[in-house]
Design an enzyme around this catalytic site. Sequence first.
Site, mmCIF file in Angstrom:
data_model
loop_
_atom_site.group_PDB
_atom_site.id
_atom_site.type_symbol
_atom_site.label_atom_id
_atom_site.label_comp_id
_atom_site.label_asym_id
_atom_site.label_seq_id
_atom_site.Cartn_x
_atom_site.Cartn_y
_atom_site.Cartn_z
ATOM 1 N N ASP A 141 -108.127 -54.573 -21.870
ATOM 2 C CA ASP A 141 -106.850 -53.891 -22.106
ATOM 3 C C ASP A 141 -106.888 -52.904 -23.271
ATOM 4 O OD1 ASP A 141 -105.301 -54.839 -19.983
ATOM 5 O OD2 ASP A 141 -105.012 -56.756 -20.991
ATOM 6 N N ASP B 142 -105.149 -54.026 -12.853
ATOM 7 C CA ASP B 142 -104.522 -53.433 -14.040
ATOM 8 C C ASP B 142 -105.494 -52.522 -14.798
ATOM 9 O OD1 ASP B 142 -103.848 -56.027 -13.222
ATOM 10 O OD2 ASP B 142 -102.648 -56.424 -14.990
#
Length: 369
Positions: free
Chosen positions: A93, A154
């Site tokens: 991330d 994601d």
Amino acid sequence: MERAFWQDIADKILRKERAVAARNAGRIPYTAESGAFDDMAEKNICWWTNGFYAGLLWQLYGWSEEKIFRAAAEKIEEKLDRNLLSAQGMDHDSGFKWLLTSVASYRLTGSEESKNRALLAANDLAGRFNLAGGFIRAWNDGGDGKTAGWAIIDCMMNLPLLYWASGELHDPRFAHIARRHAETARKAFVREDGSVCHIVVFEPQTGERLYSLGGQGYGHGSSWTRGQAWALYGFALSYLHTKEQSFLVTAEKVARYFLAQIPENSLIPADFCQPPEPAREDSSAAAIAACGLIELWNATGSEAYLNGAERLLRALAEKRCCLSPERDELLENGTVAYHDAGYHIPLIYGDYFFTEAVLKLIGKQTFLW
Ligand code: GLY
């Protein structure tokens, strides 16, 4: 496009966020309770959402040049250094965290310190690439390797950190990795009907695709809407950075699927395959998808994408948006995961993407991806 309507919403966001920033300088919110932001700097400095509020502040600074937004964003970026120094706290991330803090700061202020942070984060992200499978590993585990072969949709949104690093360093290695991951995701995550799965598990030694998992969606084979939105926007971004047609074709395929599923009330459920009860809505999925649709409109000129984006955003603006300067949250009814206790709550990434989308519509966004 209803330009005057969106200009009015943007002006109201700016007015509200001035008051919110004055109350919360340096705070790193994830959600809000009773109208007040929490602070992840104290709860978990490595949390994946810790860049979004800074991203929102940079968007407003890029538009208004008001110092209050810049000062608050810079405080957050400094706090994230604790994450940058935590090997176990670094995962896939990094794009969400350092594109919206350090790369944003570098783009808008030219800060060399910010550039340095973003390059460190990009190096770490590149180091997560599994050569055998051609994917970027998602999360860490306790060191037992249980999630060594896990990749999640994601991650498409984290790839722009690698495209950026290649551009800055005039070194194609980072972009090679981003492109390979996007190619793997296209083959391993995207289904025939244009929907995508959330998690794909690869055999980490050989790279063989083993199976998919339902992840944050309703169940195996279902269609978690935020995952669909990550794919829609993520493939569109990989197309913008590489001009590779297969990424545009994939983004459009996911977009057509998404547009066809929008319910009559234009509010997006947490999963397109969820049962009637318990019904869960996810405002963040709508805001992310709208950003991707606007970029697809820019890339292709197809009005269907702009109309779809405006439909989603108007529903949010009219039914799920809190423009009062008295409360910290902007969007209501975000949902963390279909089966999670955190449903129909404010989520900071919903606020970020709603703001980004509205600024795109009035031509005032700073491109941070
Ligand atoms: N896993 C990140 C998200 O909730 O979208």
